[in-house]
Structures are given as C-alpha cells and as structure tokens.
Design a protein around this motif. Sequence first.
Motif, PDB file in Angstrom:
ATOM      1  N   PRO A  79      -4.361  -0.221  -7.221  1.00  0.00           N
ATOM      2  CA  PRO A  79      -5.405   0.315  -7.899  1.00  0.00           C
ATOM      3  C   PRO A  79      -6.805  -0.298  -7.257  1.00  0.00           C
ATOM      4  CG  PRO A  79      -3.904  -0.726  -9.317  1.00  0.00           C
ATOM      5  CD  PRO A  79      -3.366  -1.153  -8.021  1.00  0.00           C
ATOM      6  N   GLU A  80      -6.848  -1.643  -6.584  1.00  0.00           N
ATOM      7  CA  GLU A  80      -8.015  -2.207  -6.095  1.00  0.00           C
ATOM      8  C   GLU A  80      -8.477  -1.227  -4.909  1.00  0.00           C
ATOM      9  OE1 GLU A  80      -5.160  -5.406  -5.972  1.00  0.00           O
ATOM     10  OE2 GLU A  80      -5.132  -3.725  -7.261  1.00  0.00           O
ATOM     11  N   LEU A  81      -7.425  -0.740  -3.876  1.00  0.00           N
ATOM     12  CA  LEU A  81      -7.743  -0.127  -2.779  1.00  0.00           C
ATOM     13  C   LEU A  81      -8.176   1.286  -3.152  1.00  0.00           C
ATOM     14  CD1 LEU A  81      -7.657   0.674   0.140  1.00  0.00           C
ATOM     15  CD2 LEU A  81      -5.260   1.049  -0.067  1.00  0.00           C
ATOM     16  N   ARG A  82      -7.491   1.841  -4.269  1.00  0.00           N
ATOM     17  CA  ARG A  82      -7.987   3.275  -4.798  1.00  0.00           C
ATOM     18  C   ARG A  82      -9.539   3.112  -5.111  1.00  0.00           C
ATOM     19  NH1 ARG A  82      -3.747   4.261  -7.783  1.00  0.00           N
ATOM     20  NH2 ARG A  82      -4.576   3.126  -9.610  1.00  0.00           N
ATOM     21  N   GLU A  83      -9.707   2.094  -5.893  1.00  0.00           N
ATOM     22  CA  GLU A  83     -11.206   1.918  -6.425  1.00  0.00           C
ATOM     23  C   GLU A  83     -12.159   1.680  -5.379  1.00  0.00           C
ATOM     24  OE1 GLU A  83     -14.448   1.750  -8.804  1.00  0.00           O
ATOM     25  OE2 GLU A  83     -12.467   2.463  -9.128  1.00  0.00           O
ATOM     26  N   ALA A 135      -7.222  14.570   2.817  1.00  0.00           N
ATOM     27  CA  ALA A 135      -5.736  14.687   3.286  1.00  0.00           C
ATOM     28  C   ALA A 135      -4.800  13.317   2.611  1.00  0.00           C
ATOM     29  CB  ALA A 135      -5.525  14.768   4.588  1.00  0.00           C
ATOM     30  N   CYS A 136      -5.727  12.293   2.384  1.00  0.00           N
ATOM     31  CA  CYS A 136      -4.939  10.809   1.909  1.00  0.00           C
ATOM     32  C   CYS A 136      -5.329  10.660   0.544  1.00  0.00           C
ATOM     33  CB  CYS A 136      -5.432  10.000   2.934  1.00  0.00           C
ATOM     34  SG  CYS A 136      -4.784   8.444   2.548  1.00  0.00           S
ATOM     35  N   ARG A 137      -4.226  10.437  -0.497  1.00  0.00           N
ATOM     36  CA  ARG A 137      -4.647   9.937  -1.657  1.00  0.00           C
ATOM     37  C   ARG A 137      -4.083   8.630  -1.691  1.00  0.00           C
ATOM     38  NH1 ARG A 137      -2.010  10.854  -6.819  1.00  0.00           N
ATOM     39  NH2 ARG A 137      -0.772  12.045  -5.767  1.00  0.00           N
ATOM     40  N   VAL A 138      -4.694   7.664  -2.090  1.00  0.00           N
ATOM     41  CA  VAL A 138      -4.091   6.218  -2.390  1.00  0.00           C
ATOM     42  C   VAL A 138      -3.383   6.112  -3.799  1.00  0.00           C
ATOM     43  CG1 VAL A 138      -4.782   3.805  -2.920  1.00  0.00           C
ATOM     44  CG2 VAL A 138      -6.186   5.025  -1.389  1.00  0.00           C
ATOM     45  N   ILE A 139      -2.125   5.855  -3.679  1.00  0.00           N
ATOM     46  CA  ILE A 139      -1.319   5.706  -4.951  1.00  0.00           C
ATOM     47  C   ILE A 139      -1.384   4.194  -5.422  1.00  0.00           C
ATOM     48  CG2 ILE A 139       1.167   6.077  -6.024  1.00  0.00           C
ATOM     49  CD1 ILE A 139      -0.427   8.581  -4.739  1.00  0.00           C
ATOM     50  N   GLU A 140      -1.091   3.329  -4.440  1.00  0.00           N
ATOM     51  CA  GLU A 140      -1.096   1.837  -4.833  1.00  0.00           C
ATOM     52  C   GLU A 140      -1.880   1.015  -3.642  1.00  0.00           C
ATOM     53  OE1 GLU A 140      -0.432   0.173  -7.695  1.00  0.00           O
ATOM     54  OE2 GLU A 140       0.778   1.961  -8.577  1.00  0.00           O
ATOM     55  N   ARG A 184       4.010   3.973   3.185  1.00  0.00           N
ATOM     56  CA  ARG A 184       4.121   2.640   2.590  1.00  0.00           C
ATOM     57  C   ARG A 184       4.039   1.424   3.677  1.00  0.00           C
ATOM     58  NH1 ARG A 184       7.672   5.386  -0.693  1.00  0.00           N
ATOM     59  NH2 ARG A 184       7.305   5.167  -2.870  1.00  0.00           N
ATOM     60  N   CYS A 185       3.357   0.481   3.559  1.00  0.00           N
ATOM     61  CA  CYS A 185       3.192  -0.752   4.221  1.00  0.00           C
ATOM     62  C   CYS A 185       2.686  -1.623   3.457  1.00  0.00           C
ATOM     63  CB  CYS A 185       2.119  -0.198   5.422  1.00  0.00           C
ATOM     64  SG  CYS A 185       0.371  -0.067   4.900  1.00  0.00           S
ATOM     65  N   THR A 186       2.790  -2.908   4.165  1.00  0.00           N
ATOM     66  CA  THR A 186       2.387  -4.067   3.685  1.00  0.00           C
ATOM     67  C   THR A 186       1.483  -4.915   4.418  1.00  0.00           C
ATOM     68  OG1 THR A 186       4.782  -4.576   2.767  1.00  0.00           O
ATOM     69  CG2 THR A 186       3.374  -6.647   2.669  1.00  0.00           C
ATOM     70  N   VAL A 235       1.003  -1.061  -0.204  1.00  0.00           N
ATOM     71  CA  VAL A 235       0.016   0.035  -0.004  1.00  0.00           C
ATOM     72  C   VAL A 235       0.969   1.219   0.199  1.00  0.00           C
ATOM     73  CG1 VAL A 235      -1.687   1.167   1.489  1.00  0.00           C
ATOM     74  CG2 VAL A 235      -2.019  -1.301   1.159  1.00  0.00           C
ATOM     75  N   VAL A 236       0.427   2.262  -0.868  1.00  0.00           N
ATOM     76  CA  VAL A 236       1.275   3.713  -0.928  1.00  0.00           C
ATOM     77  C   VAL A 236       0.383   4.461  -0.880  1.00  0.00           C
ATOM     78  CG1 VAL A 236       2.856   4.932  -2.355  1.00  0.00           C
ATOM     79  CG2 VAL A 236       3.130   2.487  -2.418  1.00  0.00           C
ATOM     80  N   LEU A 237       0.315   5.167   0.047  1.00  0.00           N
ATOM     81  CA  LEU A 237      -0.560   6.553   0.306  1.00  0.00           C
ATOM     82  C   LEU A 237       0.128   7.866   0.443  1.00  0.00           C
ATOM     83  CD1 LEU A 237      -2.525   4.963   3.304  1.00  0.00           C
ATOM     84  CD2 LEU A 237      -3.163   4.865   1.162  1.00  0.00           C
TER      85      LEU A 237
END
Length: 172
Positions: free
Chosen positions: A150-154, A143-148, A124-126, A90-92
């Motif tokens: 894509p499933e989490l972003r969606e 204040a938070c944007r999901v980078i990776e 970043r975390c796993t 996960v990348v935020l």
Amino acid sequence: RVLRCRYESLSGEGDGEEFAFMPYALYFAVRAWYAVGHHGGRGETRTLKLNRFVGATLTEEAYEIPEGFSLRAHLGNAWRMIRGVPRCEVVLEFDASFAETIADTAWHRTQRIEHLDDGGIVFRCTVDGLDEIVWWVLSMGSACRVIEPPELRERVREQASSVAAMYTHASG
C-alpha cells in the motif's frame, strides 16, 4: 592506496571538501559508473557516481578492503543501487501492451512473473526500500498498476497526482 578526493553531490552537502576514499568496488548501473568504498568524511561505506568526482589524488597510504565485503551484499535487494528500508514484497500488474517487454527483461534478481488470461502479467519482486522503484513504476504510466504494498501505491498516486496537476493548471 587511499585517494584524497573532492566530490559534488546532488544534495550539495560537503561539496568541495576533501576527504579520504578507499574504493572497494567499481560497477556500472543505471547508465553510469559508480565506486563503492569507505568515505572518510562520512565514516561509512558510500556509493559515489564517478562523474561527480571533481578531483582525486593517489596517496601513499595503503588500506585493505574489509574481509568479506561483497558488492552484492552491500546492494542487497536494492531496486537498482540504493539499498533502503524496509524490505518489501512488490506486486505489480501490467496490461497486455507492456506484458511481453516486462516479462522478457531481467529487471531485478528476485523477479517472478505470472501470465494472466487477458495477456497481462503480474510482476513480483522483493526490494530493500521503495525510493528507487517508485520512479520505475511511474515510468510505465497507465500500463502498470501497483497491487502491493500500500505504501508504494500511495507514493505512486501522490506523484501521479502532482504531475497531472501541473498540466491541469498549465497555461498554453
């Protein structure tokens, strides 16, 4: 010793049915106490919230915690307490208004922080499964944007859209 228990689950599945429970570990997470152990009615290791037990009786039947059981291994890289699949990187990105709060808090044992020139951070975390972290991301608002991934972003986009729709069509 084995406990004979009754439990009220969130799903309502099996509520009131008595089952044998063999506790392996007790721990505090997400504002509540939990017991991890073998649930005889389900035939597997389960995590049960203590305040949902509606009855428990100590039996004379002995049991042993399985050799090698580890709470840490059981939880794996769960965001909080529910280990899911798949394992995800996960990348935020957090803006400067939240960066310090996020950076100076131990949110997850795998977290890594990168400070950005604009005062924001990349977190970043796993994690094992996305079910729990999606709600945490939503709690951070814009204040938070999901980078990776894509499933989490969606999933965050779908939930945020549902919330926005409630207020778009709300009367008064």
